[in-house]
Scaffold this motif. Structure first.
Motif, PDB file in Angstrom:
ATOM      1  N   GLU A 160      26.304  38.938  -9.083  1.00  0.00           N
ATOM      2  CA  GLU A 160      26.229  40.261  -8.457  1.00  0.00           C
ATOM      3  C   GLU A 160      24.814  40.497  -7.921  1.00  0.00           C
ATOM      4  O   GLU A 160      23.830  40.308  -8.629  1.00  0.00           O
ATOM      5  CB  GLU A 160      26.569  41.326  -9.510  1.00  0.00           C
ATOM      6  N   HIS A 161      24.714  40.896  -6.659  1.00  0.00           N
ATOM      7  CA  HIS A 161      23.393  41.164  -6.085  1.00  0.00           C
ATOM      8  C   HIS A 161      23.483  42.245  -5.022  1.00  0.00           C
ATOM      9  O   HIS A 161      24.493  42.371  -4.329  1.00  0.00           O
ATOM     10  CB  HIS A 161      22.788  39.889  -5.502  1.00  0.00           C
ATOM     11  N   HIS A 162      22.431  43.034  -4.929  1.00  0.00           N
ATOM     12  CA  HIS A 162      22.373  44.137  -3.970  1.00  0.00           C
ATOM     13  C   HIS A 162      21.017  44.117  -3.276  1.00  0.00           C
ATOM     14  O   HIS A 162      20.201  43.246  -3.544  1.00  0.00           O
ATOM     15  CB  HIS A 162      22.537  45.475  -4.703  1.00  0.00           C
ATOM     16  N   TYR A 163      20.779  45.100  -2.419  1.00  0.00           N
ATOM     17  CA  TYR A 163      19.466  45.244  -1.784  1.00  0.00           C
ATOM     18  C   TYR A 163      18.411  45.503  -2.870  1.00  0.00           C
ATOM     19  O   TYR A 163      18.488  46.497  -3.586  1.00  0.00           O
ATOM     20  CB  TYR A 163      19.495  46.405  -0.757  1.00  0.00           C
ATOM     21  N   ARG A 164      17.496  44.568  -3.007  1.00  0.00           N
ATOM     22  CA  ARG A 164      16.376  44.660  -3.966  1.00  0.00           C
ATOM     23  C   ARG A 164      16.829  44.963  -5.406  1.00  0.00           C
ATOM     24  O   ARG A 164      16.118  45.651  -6.144  1.00  0.00           O
ATOM     25  CB  ARG A 164      15.383  45.752  -3.524  1.00  0.00           C
ATOM     26  N   ASN A 165      17.968  44.454  -5.771  1.00  0.00           N
ATOM     27  CA  ASN A 165      18.475  44.734  -7.114  1.00  0.00           C
ATOM     28  C   ASN A 165      19.499  43.668  -7.544  1.00  0.00           C
ATOM     29  O   ASN A 165      20.520  43.507  -6.893  1.00  0.00           O
ATOM     30  CB  ASN A 165      19.095  46.144  -7.124  1.00  0.00           C
ATOM     31  N   VAL A 166      19.168  42.953  -8.631  1.00  0.00           N
ATOM     32  CA  VAL A 166      20.051  41.910  -9.151  1.00  0.00           C
ATOM     33  C   VAL A 166      20.215  42.135 -10.662  1.00  0.00           C
ATOM     34  O   VAL A 166      19.400  41.692 -11.452  1.00  0.00           O
ATOM     35  CB  VAL A 166      19.465  40.496  -8.881  1.00  0.00           C
ATOM     36  N   PRO A 167      21.264  42.852 -11.042  1.00  0.00           N
ATOM     37  CA  PRO A 167      21.413  43.222 -12.456  1.00  0.00           C
ATOM     38  C   PRO A 167      21.612  42.016 -13.388  1.00  0.00           C
ATOM     39  O   PRO A 167      21.230  42.068 -14.552  1.00  0.00           O
ATOM     40  CB  PRO A 167      22.653  44.125 -12.478  1.00  0.00           C
ATOM     41  N   GLU A 168      22.176  40.960 -12.832  1.00  0.00           N
ATOM     42  CA  GLU A 168      22.510  39.752 -13.597  1.00  0.00           C
ATOM     43  C   GLU A 168      21.389  39.193 -14.487  1.00  0.00           C
ATOM     44  O   GLU A 168      21.640  38.705 -15.576  1.00  0.00           O
ATOM     45  CB  GLU A 168      22.885  38.675 -12.579  1.00  0.00           C
ATOM     46  N   PHE A 169      20.148  39.253 -14.006  1.00  0.00           N
ATOM     47  CA  PHE A 169      19.076  38.552 -14.707  1.00  0.00           C
ATOM     48  C   PHE A 169      18.151  39.449 -15.504  1.00  0.00           C
ATOM     49  O   PHE A 169      16.977  39.152 -15.683  1.00  0.00           O
ATOM     50  CB  PHE A 169      18.302  37.659 -13.723  1.00  0.00           C
ATOM     51  N   GLU A 170      18.676  40.564 -15.986  1.00  0.00           N
ATOM     52  CA  GLU A 170      17.863  41.417 -16.835  1.00  0.00           C
ATOM     53  C   GLU A 170      17.617  40.766 -18.195  1.00  0.00           C
ATOM     54  O   GLU A 170      16.520  40.848 -18.732  1.00  0.00           O
ATOM     55  CB  GLU A 170      18.510  42.793 -16.990  1.00  0.00           C
ATOM     56  N   GLU A 171      18.635  40.134 -18.743  1.00  0.00           N
ATOM     57  CA  GLU A 171      18.467  39.484 -20.049  1.00  0.00           C
ATOM     58  C   GLU A 171      18.800  38.005 -20.030  1.00  0.00           C
ATOM     59  O   GLU A 171      18.998  37.378 -21.059  1.00  0.00           O
ATOM     60  CB  GLU A 171      19.283  40.228 -21.107  1.00  0.00           C
ATOM     61  N   ARG A 172      18.906  37.475 -18.818  1.00  0.00           N
ATOM     62  CA  ARG A 172      19.104  36.040 -18.648  1.00  0.00           C
ATOM     63  C   ARG A 172      17.892  35.571 -17.851  1.00  0.00           C
ATOM     64  O   ARG A 172      17.445  36.284 -16.956  1.00  0.00           O
ATOM     65  CB  ARG A 172      20.376  35.767 -17.853  1.00  0.00           C
ATOM     66  N   TYR A 173      17.389  34.375 -18.162  1.00  0.00           N
ATOM     67  CA  TYR A 173      16.134  33.962 -17.558  1.00  0.00           C
ATOM     68  C   TYR A 173      16.318  32.784 -16.627  1.00  0.00           C
ATOM     69  O   TYR A 173      16.741  31.700 -17.042  1.00  0.00           O
ATOM     70  CB  TYR A 173      15.105  33.662 -18.651  1.00  0.00           C
ATOM     71  N   ILE A 174      15.991  33.002 -15.357  1.00  0.00           N
ATOM     72  CA  ILE A 174      16.145  31.970 -14.333  1.00  0.00           C
ATOM     73  C   ILE A 174      15.197  30.805 -14.614  1.00  0.00           C
ATOM     74  O   ILE A 174      14.036  31.028 -14.975  1.00  0.00           O
ATOM     75  CB  ILE A 174      15.800  32.576 -12.950  1.00  0.00           C
ATOM     76  N   VAL A 175      15.691  29.578 -14.456  1.00  0.00           N
ATOM     77  CA  VAL A 175      14.808  28.414 -14.581  1.00  0.00           C
ATOM     78  C   VAL A 175      14.685  27.635 -13.265  1.00  0.00           C
ATOM     79  O   VAL A 175      13.639  27.029 -13.005  1.00  0.00           O
ATOM     80  CB  VAL A 175      15.217  27.460 -15.733  1.00  0.00           C
TER      81      VAL A 175
END
Ligand code: EPU
Length: 285
Positions: A160-175
């Protein structure tokens, strides 16, 4: 995982705003597995976790950060690898480096990154963009550390992604992520890179800032609105609205987070009163 850790690390050293009190724990993992291990350890001890990359869209409060700040920006996190028409990029790679690696591989589409200060992780986290392109236009898939501390991967369609907002990675950490480009002649890419560089140089301030302070509301650009309201040059202490672009707040030397937040509140109040526009912060506090 071969990383380093420090206590009470001043965050003004790690943000482009040059503002922010100390982080209680500062951790620099060097590998994806080391990062995951740190996350699992901190979670099991219920230590709050924040991740900071280049710190280019961030306002850290003067009181600092309680808990741990993880900085995945060295070692394998900096990697940019070309695979056909895609780039496999570590979370800590600078956007500028991604733009130049793509150029050298004859891949277009990444030129906008030339003008944006930040690492891949921050760009994904907020779906950053410039010159009509945003990060998610180019995402194929993203690898991340899930809430259970395990490494997972998701294709674009499931994020899920929006204009300047991606809720998905609040508690998941991109590597890392796979990004797609479009083959293009290098001279064509060079023209766009130059335009991107030029745009930043001529329409945005060079002083310490966190980029655009507010999201663009639907009615019009926030910068243009702030400009029309005559707020350029307005200041609280050492925090000042740029004379070059109305949506940039500049730290003119030793500004505090409190000063920035007070200036933000004044701008929001005036925009609401004069135009009925609700300005929402783009910079993460
Ligand atoms: N304008 C003014 N006065 C100002 C600022 C802008 O009149 O003080 C006018 C410009 O002349 C132009 C229009 O407003 O006609 C739009 O300005 P600009 O091209 O600078 O774009 P923006 O909408 O203000 C967005 C992004 C920027 C990105 C630029 C360039 C947001 C919130 N901002 O700004 O992103 O660099 O486009 O593509 O989406 C950031 O996200 O941190 C950031 C700086």
């Amino acid at each position: 995982g071969g990383g380093t850790a420090r206590l009470y690390e001043p965050m003004n050293r790690h943000t482009t705003f040059l503002i922010g009190g100390p982080a209680q724990y500062w951790v620099e993992p060097r590998s994806v597995e080391g990062f995951a291990e740190v996350v699992r350890y901190l979670r099991s001890h219920t230590v709050p976790i924040r991740v900071i990359g280049r710190g280019s869209n961030l306002l850290v409060r003067d009181g600092g950060i309680r808990g741990a700040v993880i900085h995945p920006a060295k070692g394998e996190f900096e990697d940019v690898r070309v695979e056909g028409e895609t780039l496999v990029v570590g979370v800590g790679a600078r956007l500028k480096k991604i733009a130049s690696s793509a150029r050298n591989a004859g891949l277009g589409g990444f030129e906008w990154m030339e003008g944006v200060p930040g690492n891949l992780g921050g760009a994904i986290r907020m779906n950053a963009g410039a010159m009509g392109t945003e990060t998610f236009d180019q995402i194929v898939s993203i690898r991340f550390i899930d809430t259970d501390g395990q490494i997972q991967e998701k294709p674009l369609a499931e994020i899920e992604h929006h204009y300047r907002n991606v809720p998905e990675f609040e508690e998941r950490y991109i590597v890392s992520a796979v990004l797609k480009g479009t083959p293009a002649p290098q001279d064509e890419i060079d023209i766009k890179l130059a335009a991107s560089h030029q745009k930043r140089r001529t329409s945005q301030p060079v002083g310490a800032s966190a980029g655009c302070a507010f999201k663009n509301p639907e009615v019009c650009g926030a910068g243009k609105l702030i400009d029309e309201l005559g707020l350029k040059g307005r200041s609280v202490g050492k925090a000042i609205v740029s004379d070059i672009h109305g949506n940039f707040i500049v730290n003119s030397g030793g500004a505090t987070a409190r000063e920035v937040l007070d200036l933000v509140a004044e701008i929001q109040e005036i925009a609401q009163r004069e135009r009925g526009v609700q300005l929402e912060m783009e910079v993460k506090v």
